[in-house]
Design a protein around this motif. Structure first.
Motif, PDB file in Angstrom:
ATOM      1  N   ALA A  70       1.288   2.171   4.918  1.00  0.00           N
ATOM      2  CA  ALA A  70       2.326   1.978   3.899  1.00  0.00           C
ATOM      3  C   ALA A  70       3.699   2.392   4.440  1.00  0.00           C
ATOM      4  CB  ALA A  70       1.985   2.772   2.639  1.00  0.00           C
ATOM      5  N   ILE A  71       3.731   3.498   5.173  1.00  0.00           N
ATOM      6  CA  ILE A  71       4.998   3.958   5.767  1.00  0.00           C
ATOM      7  C   ILE A  71       5.505   2.949   6.792  1.00  0.00           C
ATOM      8  CG2 ILE A  71       6.001   5.724   7.280  1.00  0.00           C
ATOM      9  CD1 ILE A  71       4.193   7.751   5.742  1.00  0.00           C
ATOM     10  N   LEU A  72       4.597   2.407   7.604  1.00  0.00           N
ATOM     11  CA  LEU A  72       5.000   1.379   8.561  1.00  0.00           C
ATOM     12  C   LEU A  72       5.577   0.154   7.852  1.00  0.00           C
ATOM     13  CD1 LEU A  72       2.224   1.219  11.318  1.00  0.00           C
ATOM     14  CD2 LEU A  72       4.570   1.992  11.546  1.00  0.00           C
ATOM     15  N   ALA A  73       4.921  -0.277   6.778  1.00  0.00           N
ATOM     16  CA  ALA A  73       5.415  -1.439   6.030  1.00  0.00           C
ATOM     17  C   ALA A  73       6.792  -1.163   5.441  1.00  0.00           C
ATOM     18  CB  ALA A  73       4.419  -1.825   4.935  1.00  0.00           C
ATOM     19  N   LEU A  74       6.981   0.028   4.900  1.00  0.00           N
ATOM     20  CA  LEU A  74       8.297   0.386   4.344  1.00  0.00           C
ATOM     21  C   LEU A  74       9.364   0.457   5.429  1.00  0.00           C
ATOM     22  CD1 LEU A  74       7.268   3.096   1.735  1.00  0.00           C
ATOM     23  CD2 LEU A  74       8.140   0.797   1.269  1.00  0.00           C
ATOM     24  N   ALA A  75       9.022   1.031   6.574  1.00  0.00           N
ATOM     25  CA  ALA A  75       9.983   1.116   7.679  1.00  0.00           C
ATOM     26  C   ALA A  75      10.351  -0.279   8.186  1.00  0.00           C
ATOM     27  CB  ALA A  75       9.405   1.956   8.818  1.00  0.00           C
ATOM     28  N   GLY A  76       9.371  -1.152   8.290  1.00  0.00           N
ATOM     29  CA  GLY A  76       9.642  -2.529   8.710  1.00  0.00           C
ATOM     30  C   GLY A  76      10.519  -3.259   7.711  1.00  0.00           C
ATOM     31  N   THR A  77      10.243  -3.044   6.427  1.00  0.00           N
ATOM     32  CA  THR A  77      11.051  -3.669   5.381  1.00  0.00           C
ATOM     33  C   THR A  77      12.485  -3.151   5.428  1.00  0.00           C
ATOM     34  OG1 THR A  77       9.082  -3.911   3.998  1.00  0.00           O
ATOM     35  CG2 THR A  77      11.210  -4.059   2.887  1.00  0.00           C
ATOM     36  N   ALA A  78      12.645  -1.854   5.650  1.00  0.00           N
ATOM     37  CA  ALA A  78      14.001  -1.280   5.780  1.00  0.00           C
ATOM     38  C   ALA A  78      14.716  -1.875   6.986  1.00  0.00           C
ATOM     39  CB  ALA A  78      13.919   0.241   5.896  1.00  0.00           C
ATOM     40  N   ALA A  79      14.013  -2.058   8.089  1.00  0.00           N
ATOM     41  CA  ALA A  79      14.627  -2.645   9.289  1.00  0.00           C
ATOM     42  C   ALA A  79      15.056  -4.087   9.043  1.00  0.00           C
ATOM     43  CB  ALA A  79      13.660  -2.573  10.469  1.00  0.00           C
ATOM     44  N   ILE A  80      14.229  -4.834   8.315  1.00  0.00           N
ATOM     45  CA  ILE A  80      14.603  -6.213   7.967  1.00  0.00           C
ATOM     46  C   ILE A  80      15.858  -6.202   7.101  1.00  0.00           C
ATOM     47  CG2 ILE A  80      13.910  -8.264   6.659  1.00  0.00           C
ATOM     48  CD1 ILE A  80      10.998  -7.618   7.556  1.00  0.00           C
ATOM     49  N   GLY A  81      15.872  -5.311   6.104  1.00  0.00           N
ATOM     50  CA  GLY A  81      17.048  -5.196   5.234  1.00  0.00           C
ATOM     51  C   GLY A  81      18.300  -4.831   6.013  1.00  0.00           C
ATOM     52  N   TRP A  82      18.159  -3.907   6.972  1.00  0.00           N
ATOM     53  CA  TRP A  82      19.296  -3.491   7.795  1.00  0.00           C
ATOM     54  C   TRP A  82      19.809  -4.658   8.630  1.00  0.00           C
ATOM     55  CZ3 TRP A  82      22.914  -0.125   7.871  1.00  0.00           C
ATOM     56  CH2 TRP A  82      23.660   0.095   9.024  1.00  0.00           C
ATOM     57  N   ARG A  83      18.901  -5.456   9.212  1.00  0.00           N
ATOM     58  CA  ARG A  83      19.316  -6.616  10.014  1.00  0.00           C
ATOM     59  C   ARG A  83      20.011  -7.660   9.150  1.00  0.00           C
ATOM     60  NH1 ARG A  83      14.783  -7.945  14.631  1.00  0.00           N
ATOM     61  NH2 ARG A  83      14.998  -5.967  15.725  1.00  0.00           N
ATOM     62  N   VAL A  84      19.514  -7.881   7.959  1.00  0.00           N
ATOM     63  CA  VAL A  84      20.161  -8.837   7.051  1.00  0.00           C
ATOM     64  C   VAL A  84      21.543  -8.316   6.668  1.00  0.00           C
ATOM     65  CG1 VAL A  84      20.042  -9.852   4.734  1.00  0.00           C
ATOM     66  CG2 VAL A  84      18.001  -9.811   6.191  1.00  0.00           C
ATOM     67  N   TYR A  85      21.642  -7.029   6.360  1.00  0.00           N
ATOM     68  CA  TYR A  85      22.935  -6.423   6.022  1.00  0.00           C
ATOM     69  C   TYR A  85      23.940  -6.603   7.164  1.00  0.00           C
ATOM     70  CZ  TYR A  85      26.398  -2.772   5.270  1.00  0.00           C
ATOM     71  OH  TYR A  85      27.577  -2.088   5.137  1.00  0.00           O
ATOM     72  N   GLN A  86      23.474  -6.365   8.416  1.00  0.00           N
ATOM     73  CA  GLN A  86      24.359  -6.512   9.560  1.00  0.00           C
ATOM     74  C   GLN A  86      24.805  -7.959   9.754  1.00  0.00           C
ATOM     75  OE1 GLN A  86      21.954  -4.709  12.659  1.00  0.00           O
ATOM     76  NE2 GLN A  86      23.329  -2.941  12.717  1.00  0.00           N
ATOM     77  N   LEU A  87      23.906  -8.889   9.484  1.00  0.00           N
ATOM     78  CA  LEU A  87      24.282 -10.304   9.615  1.00  0.00           C
ATOM     79  C   LEU A  87      25.306 -10.732   8.578  1.00  0.00           C
ATOM     80  CD1 LEU A  87      20.831 -11.976  10.318  1.00  0.00           C
ATOM     81  CD2 LEU A  87      22.776 -11.844  11.884  1.00  0.00           C
ATOM     82  N   LEU A  88      25.204 -10.160   7.385  1.00  0.00           N
ATOM     83  CA  LEU A  88      26.092 -10.544   6.296  1.00  0.00           C
ATOM     84  C   LEU A  88      27.426  -9.789   6.302  1.00  0.00           C
ATOM     85  CD1 LEU A  88      23.494 -10.838   3.393  1.00  0.00           C
ATOM     86  CD2 LEU A  88      24.485 -12.676   4.796  1.00  0.00           C
ATOM     87  N   SER A  89      27.520  -8.703   7.072  1.00  0.00           N
ATOM     88  CA  SER A  89      28.789  -7.971   7.084  1.00  0.00           C
ATOM     89  C   SER A  89      29.668  -8.374   8.226  1.00  0.00           C
ATOM     90  CB  SER A  89      28.626  -6.485   7.167  1.00  0.00           C
ATOM     91  OG  SER A  89      27.427  -5.935   7.100  1.00  0.00           O
TER      92      SER A  89
END
Length: 89
Positions: A70-89
C-alpha cells in the motif's frame, strides 16, 4: 558399467523475472510501481481472506506485506502526481 543419471542444472528463472520487472519499472517509472504494487496487494488480500497469515516474503506477516505494498502504491501515485504537476507548471 552405466553412469548415474545427470541431474538437471539449476534454472535461475526468478532472476530473469526480476530483471524483466526491473526493466519495466525503469521504462515505465512510477506507473509500473503503482501497477505492480496494486497487483501484489490484490493477490495478498485475496490470499489473506483465504486464510494465509504467513508469507514467504521477507516481511513474513501478510499484514506487513499489505502495508508495504500500500505504501509503495501511494508513493508511486505521489510520484505520478508530482510529474504531472511539473509538466503543467
Amino acid at each position: 558399467m552405466t553412469s548415474p543419471p545427470a541431474t538437471k542444472p539449476y534454472d535461475p528463472l526468478r532472476l530473469c523475472v526480476y530483471a524483466t520487472i526491473a526493466a519495466l519499472a525503469w521504462l515505465l517509472g512510477p506507473i509500473a510501481v503503482v501497477g505492480f504494487a496494486l497487483l501484489g496487494f490484490a493477490g495478498y488480500l485475496r490470499a489473506r481472506r483465504q486464510g494465509l497469515t504467513r508469507s514467504k516474503c521477507v516481511l513474513r506477516d501478510t499484514r506487513l506485506v499489505l502495508a508495504y505494498l500500500a505504501i509503495l502504491a501511494l508513493a508511486g501515485t505521489a510520484a505520478i502526481g508530482w510529474r504531472v504537476y511539473q509538466l503543467l507548471s
